[in-house]
Design an enzyme around this catalytic site. Structure first.
Site, short mmCIF file in Angstrom:
data_model
loop_
_atom_site.label_atom_id
_atom_site.label_comp_id
_atom_site.label_asym_id
_atom_site.label_seq_id
_atom_site.Cartn_x
_atom_site.Cartn_y
_atom_site.Cartn_z
N ASN A 9 -13.15 7.16 -1.97
CA ASN A 9 -11.96 6.77 -2.73
C ASN A 9 -12.04 5.26 -2.96
OD1 ASN A 9 -9.45 6.16 -3.73
ND2 ASN A 9 -8.34 6.64 -1.84
N LYS A 62 -10.17 3.38 -4.81
CA LYS A 62 -8.88 2.71 -5.03
C LYS A 62 -8.99 1.75 -6.24
CE LYS A 62 -7.99 3.50 -0.23
NZ LYS A 62 -7.25 3.18 0.98
N HIS A 88 -2.16 10.95 -2.58
CA HIS A 88 -2.70 9.99 -1.62
C HIS A 88 -1.54 9.15 -1.06
CE1 HIS A 88 -4.62 6.37 -0.09
NE2 HIS A 88 -5.66 7.15 0.14
N GLU A 102 -1.06 6.13 -0.59
CA GLU A 102 -0.67 4.94 -1.36
C GLU A 102 0.18 5.34 -2.57
OE1 GLU A 102 -4.60 3.25 -1.54
OE2 GLU A 102 -4.45 2.94 0.62
N GLU A 147 -4.81 12.56 6.21
CA GLU A 147 -5.01 11.11 6.31
C GLU A 147 -3.77 10.49 6.94
OE1 GLU A 147 -8.02 9.38 3.37
OE2 GLU A 147 -6.15 9.61 2.30
N GLY A 157 -7.05 2.05 6.16
CA GLY A 157 -7.31 0.63 5.94
C GLY A 157 -6.95 -0.26 7.12
N SER A 163 -9.88 5.03 7.98
CA SER A 163 -10.79 4.15 8.73
C SER A 163 -12.06 4.86 9.21
CB SER A 163 -10.05 3.50 9.90
OG SER A 163 -9.06 2.60 9.41
P1 PGA Z 1 -9.92 3.72 4.46
O1 PGA Z 1 -9.10 4.52 3.31
O2 PGA Z 1 -11.20 4.48 4.68
O3 PGA Z 1 -10.15 2.36 3.85
O4 PGA Z 1 -9.06 3.70 5.67
C1 PGA Z 1 -9.07 5.92 3.30
C2 PGA Z 1 -8.25 6.42 2.14
O5 PGA Z 1 -7.26 5.76 1.79
O6 PGA Z 1 -8.57 7.45 1.54
#
Ligand code: PGA
Length: 264
Positions: free
Chosen positions: A10, A12, A97, A99, A169, A175, A212
């Site tokens: 992903n 982003k 997601h 976000e 998730e 993140g 992460s």
């Molecule tokens: P990350 O993000 O691996 O940077 O924690 C995962 C995601 O948002 O799908």
């Protein structure tokens, strides 16, 4: 037939078309097709066509959108529709997601509508669920996951689930550098299977873990039979690191036999 492991990237709001082309060139030099895994990329919408073209010869690779609208067209300024992203090569889409849910206020109901619309158009929705830290600390993890899945379930027929993919998730792990332990993640994956099972849905589709994931923890997560793949943000942006993560994860275990219904 073995169950392929899924490595989903992903990106982003990173990598426009030029950067995407550079990524693809380098990644293709490092990574060869392997039958026992699938590589999924979710670039920014403007980079979908570039990525789809760059990986055209790789049948183990699929490209997806990060977000879509549920309507095929209309007065939705800034929106992007499922037919549009499919036209430029997307076969999957992320839905819900964290976000989108927490920064853009996307509701359970909107997530359900998008999931339905994607399925109706012949796209695979990768539906994301997960609890926040406050919800986890308040002992509400199970309740939140069941609610998020329930909203989607209510709008689908049991048979539709054959073409769905889910990702667990935890919001506090995205993140932050703090991944869920393999035990915790496996437990939630099990909860999802049980909850759907109780509601007449046979889970023969993949459930990914995200939050992460990196080269250091990918193997321990993927050794859990409940975890069918990973959804990765930060550690998927650099082609060298992503290639290394994919290789490390691929060596994690021999997959039990039996295919997924939803993974080509
Ligand atoms: P990350 O993000 O691996 O940077 O924690 C995962 C995601 O948002 O799908």
């Amino acid at each position: 037939m073995t169950r392929p492991l899924i490595f989903a990237a992903n990106w982003k709001m990173h990598h426009g078309p030029a950067e995407t082309r550079r990524f693809a060139e380098r990644f293709l030099a490092l990574n060869a097709l392997a039958e026992n895994r699938r590589l999924w990329f979710f670039p920014a919408a403007v980079s979908i066509a570039t990525l789809a073209e760059a990986f055209r010869a790789r049948r183990d690779v699929a490209v997806g959108a990060q977000n879509v609208h549920w309507e095929p067209k209309g007065a939705y300024t800034g929106g992007i529709s499922i037919p549009m992203v499919m036209e430029v090569g997307a076969r999957l889409t992320l839905v819900g997601h964290s976000e989108r849910r927490h920064l853009f206020g996307e509701t359970d109901e909107q997530v359900a509508r998008k999931t339905r619309a994607a399925l109706a158009a012949g796209m695979t929705p990768l539906v994301c669920v997960g609890e926040t830290l406050a919800e986890r600390d308040g002992g509400r993890t199970e309740q939140v996951i069941v609610r998020q899945i329930g909203a989607v379930r209510q709008t689908l027929d049991p048979g539709d689930w054959a073409r769905v993919v889910l990702a667990y998730e935890p919001v506090w792990a995205i993140g932050t550098g703090k991944n869920a332990t393999p035990d915790d993640a496996a437990q939630i994956h099990e909860l999802i299977r049980m909850d759907l099972g109780r509601n007449g849905v046979t889970v023969r589709f993949p459930i990914l873990y995200g939050g992460s994931v990196n080269t250091g923890n990918v193997a321990s997560l993927l050794t859990r039979p409940q975890i069918d793949g990973v959804l990765v943000g930060g550690a998927s942006l650099d082609p060298d690191k992503w290639a290394e993560l994919v290789e490390t994860g691929s060596r994690a275990k021999v997959r039990p036999s039996g295919g997924f219904t939803s993974v080509e």
